[in-house]
Design a protein around this motif. Structure first.
Motif, short mmCIF file in Angstrom:
data_model
loop_
_atom_site.label_atom_id
_atom_site.label_comp_id
_atom_site.label_asym_id
_atom_site.label_seq_id
_atom_site.Cartn_x
_atom_site.Cartn_y
_atom_site.Cartn_z
N PRO A 78 0.87 -1.13 0.04
CA PRO A 78 -0.03 -0.08 -0.09
C PRO A 78 0.67 1.35 0.06
O PRO A 78 1.92 1.28 0.79
CB PRO A 78 -0.94 -0.11 1.26
N ARG A 79 0.67 2.22 -0.86
CA ARG A 79 1.29 3.47 -1.01
C ARG A 79 0.92 4.39 -0.13
O ARG A 79 -0.52 4.63 -0.02
CB ARG A 79 1.19 3.91 -2.26
N PRO A 80 1.66 4.99 0.75
CA PRO A 80 1.31 6.05 1.63
C PRO A 80 0.39 7.04 0.79
O PRO A 80 0.90 7.68 -0.06
CB PRO A 80 2.37 6.43 2.36
N GLN A 81 -0.58 8.06 1.35
CA GLN A 81 -1.11 9.01 0.82
C GLN A 81 -0.24 10.28 1.01
O GLN A 81 0.57 10.57 2.06
CB GLN A 81 -2.43 9.33 1.60
N THR A 82 -0.48 11.35 0.30
CA THR A 82 0.08 12.55 0.27
C THR A 82 -0.79 13.54 1.22
O THR A 82 -1.65 13.45 1.15
CB THR A 82 0.24 13.52 -1.15
N ASN A 83 -0.09 14.01 2.17
CA ASN A 83 -0.77 14.84 3.12
C ASN A 83 -1.26 16.07 2.63
O ASN A 83 -0.66 16.67 1.83
CB ASN A 83 0.46 15.34 4.28
N GLY A 84 -2.66 16.35 2.88
CA GLY A 84 -3.46 17.37 2.55
C GLY A 84 -2.84 18.77 2.66
O GLY A 84 -2.84 19.72 1.89
N LYS A 85 -2.32 18.91 3.96
CA LYS A 85 -1.66 20.06 4.32
C LYS A 85 -0.47 20.41 3.73
O LYS A 85 -0.26 21.64 3.51
CB LYS A 85 -1.64 20.13 5.94
N ALA A 86 0.43 19.54 3.29
CA ALA A 86 1.52 19.81 2.59
C ALA A 86 1.10 20.33 1.06
O ALA A 86 1.80 21.27 0.89
CB ALA A 86 2.26 18.43 2.35
N VAL A 87 0.21 19.65 0.37
CA VAL A 87 -0.26 20.21 -0.69
C VAL A 87 -0.84 21.66 -0.48
O VAL A 87 -0.46 22.51 -1.31
CB VAL A 87 -1.39 19.37 -1.26
N ALA A 88 -1.65 21.81 0.47
CA ALA A 88 -2.05 23.51 0.81
C ALA A 88 -0.92 24.39 0.92
O ALA A 88 -1.00 25.41 0.50
CB ALA A 88 -2.96 23.22 2.03
N ALA A 89 0.21 23.87 1.63
CA ALA A 89 1.31 24.68 2.08
C ALA A 89 1.99 24.87 0.79
O ALA A 89 2.40 26.05 0.58
CB ALA A 89 2.12 23.76 3.10
N GLY A 90 2.19 23.97 -0.06
CA GLY A 90 2.67 24.21 -1.46
C GLY A 90 2.14 25.19 -2.13
O GLY A 90 2.61 26.13 -2.74
N VAL A 91 0.62 25.13 -2.16
CA VAL A 91 -0.15 25.97 -3.05
C VAL A 91 -0.13 27.44 -2.47
O VAL A 91 0.04 28.45 -3.30
CB VAL A 91 -1.47 25.33 -3.39
N CYS A 92 -0.15 27.51 -1.17
CA CYS A 92 -0.25 28.75 -0.83
C CYS A 92 1.35 29.67 -0.91
O CYS A 92 1.60 30.73 -1.12
CB CYS A 92 -0.47 28.56 1.06
N GLY A 93 2.27 28.77 -0.81
CA GLY A 93 3.83 29.06 -1.10
C GLY A 93 3.82 29.66 -2.43
O GLY A 93 4.46 30.75 -2.80
N LEU A 94 3.39 28.88 -3.32
CA LEU A 94 3.50 29.48 -4.86
C LEU A 94 2.62 30.65 -4.92
O LEU A 94 2.64 31.56 -5.97
CB LEU A 94 3.04 28.10 -5.62
N LEU A 95 1.65 30.88 -4.46
CA LEU A 95 0.59 31.88 -4.61
C LEU A 95 1.13 33.25 -3.72
O LEU A 95 0.57 34.38 -3.90
CB LEU A 95 -0.65 31.48 -3.98
N CYS A 96 2.06 33.19 -3.17
CA CYS A 96 2.66 34.23 -2.50
C CYS A 96 2.99 35.43 -3.39
O CYS A 96 2.85 36.62 -2.95
CB CYS A 96 3.93 34.00 -1.70
N VAL A 97 3.67 35.21 -4.36
CA VAL A 97 4.12 36.40 -5.56
C VAL A 97 2.53 36.85 -6.02
O VAL A 97 2.67 38.08 -5.95
CB VAL A 97 4.86 35.64 -6.59
N PRO A 98 1.59 36.11 -6.57
CA PRO A 98 0.61 36.81 -7.29
C PRO A 98 -0.25 37.58 -6.17
O PRO A 98 -1.01 38.40 -6.53
CB PRO A 98 -0.25 35.48 -7.92
N THR A 99 -0.29 37.03 -4.86
CA THR A 99 -1.08 37.81 -3.91
C THR A 99 -0.23 38.89 -3.02
O THR A 99 -0.85 38.99 -2.04
CB THR A 99 -1.65 36.56 -3.05
N MET A 100 0.93 38.92 -3.41
CA MET A 100 1.99 39.84 -3.14
C MET A 100 2.01 39.44 -1.46
O MET A 100 1.74 40.57 -0.64
CB MET A 100 1.28 41.43 -3.12
N GLY A 101 2.32 38.20 -1.11
CA GLY A 101 2.68 37.89 0.21
C GLY A 101 1.44 37.67 1.17
O GLY A 101 1.75 37.09 2.29
N LEU A 102 0.23 37.66 0.68
CA LEU A 102 -0.84 37.31 1.58
C LEU A 102 -1.17 36.08 2.01
O LEU A 102 -1.45 35.69 3.07
CB LEU A 102 -2.25 37.81 0.57
#
Length: 173
Positions: free
Chosen positions: A93-117
């Motif tokens: 069985p393959r472990p699942q990807t943590n949902g909060k890690a995905v959200a952290a990555g998305v929020c990190g990538l959105l720092c530039v378009p949201t001007m750090g928000l």
């Protein structure tokens, strides 16, 4: 039609009479039983093909019953606690990807378009995700780390901008 050379045929024991016309579903159920029997090694390939051909040509439920009378009508019962397939051959069985890690990555990538928000949420989610990943053995550490780095860079960048603006406004008077 002559009687097939199969051993000891039992009469139809189902709820319907043997002379009742067979439906497509009845034929498919009989072929499924034949496939299972062939897969379990209960008959040779030639016999299997002959029985399948007769099943598709059968007009009555009784004819189908004769074709599967010497086969188990379902899965062979296994003793309690015995697996039909050794654990060695089961997929890992393959472990699942943590949902909060995905959200952290998305929020990190959105720092530039949201001007750090989204910088602070990226940092918080990244720390929480890395703790969960370590305790649960999940995937996504790279995503959490990406969110942390980009979130901290954004937060520190905005903090420096605010400090510089404060210094410039005080110096300007």
């Amino acid at each position: 039609m002559s009687q097939p050379p199969y051993p000891s045929w039992q009469p139809w024991q189902g709820p319907s009479a043997p002379s009742m016309l067979a439906s497509h579903a009845d034929r498919e159920r009989a072929v499924d039983v034949l496939r299972a029997g062939y897969g379990e090694g209960r008959m040779e390939h030639g016999e299997f093909e002959k029985r399948v051909a007769r099943a598709y040509a059968a007009r009555t439920v009784g004819e189908l019953a004769v074709l599967v009378a010497d086969l188990p009508q379902g899965p062979v019962p296994q003793p309690a606690g015995v697996m039909p397939v050794p654990r060695t051959f089961l997929p890992v069985p393959r472990p699942q990807t943590n949902g909060k890690a995905v959200a952290a990555g998305v929020c990190g990538l959105l720092c530039v378009p949201t001007m750090g928000l989204t910088g602070i949420p990226a940092v918080v989610l990244g720390h929480v995700a890395r703790a969960e990943i370590r305790s649960r053995g999940e995937l996504g550490d790279g995503l959490a780390l990406t969110g942390l780095v980009l979130g901290w860079l954004s937060t520190v960048g905005w903090a420096l901008v605010l400090v510089l603006l404060t210094v410039v406004s005080i110096a300007a008077g």
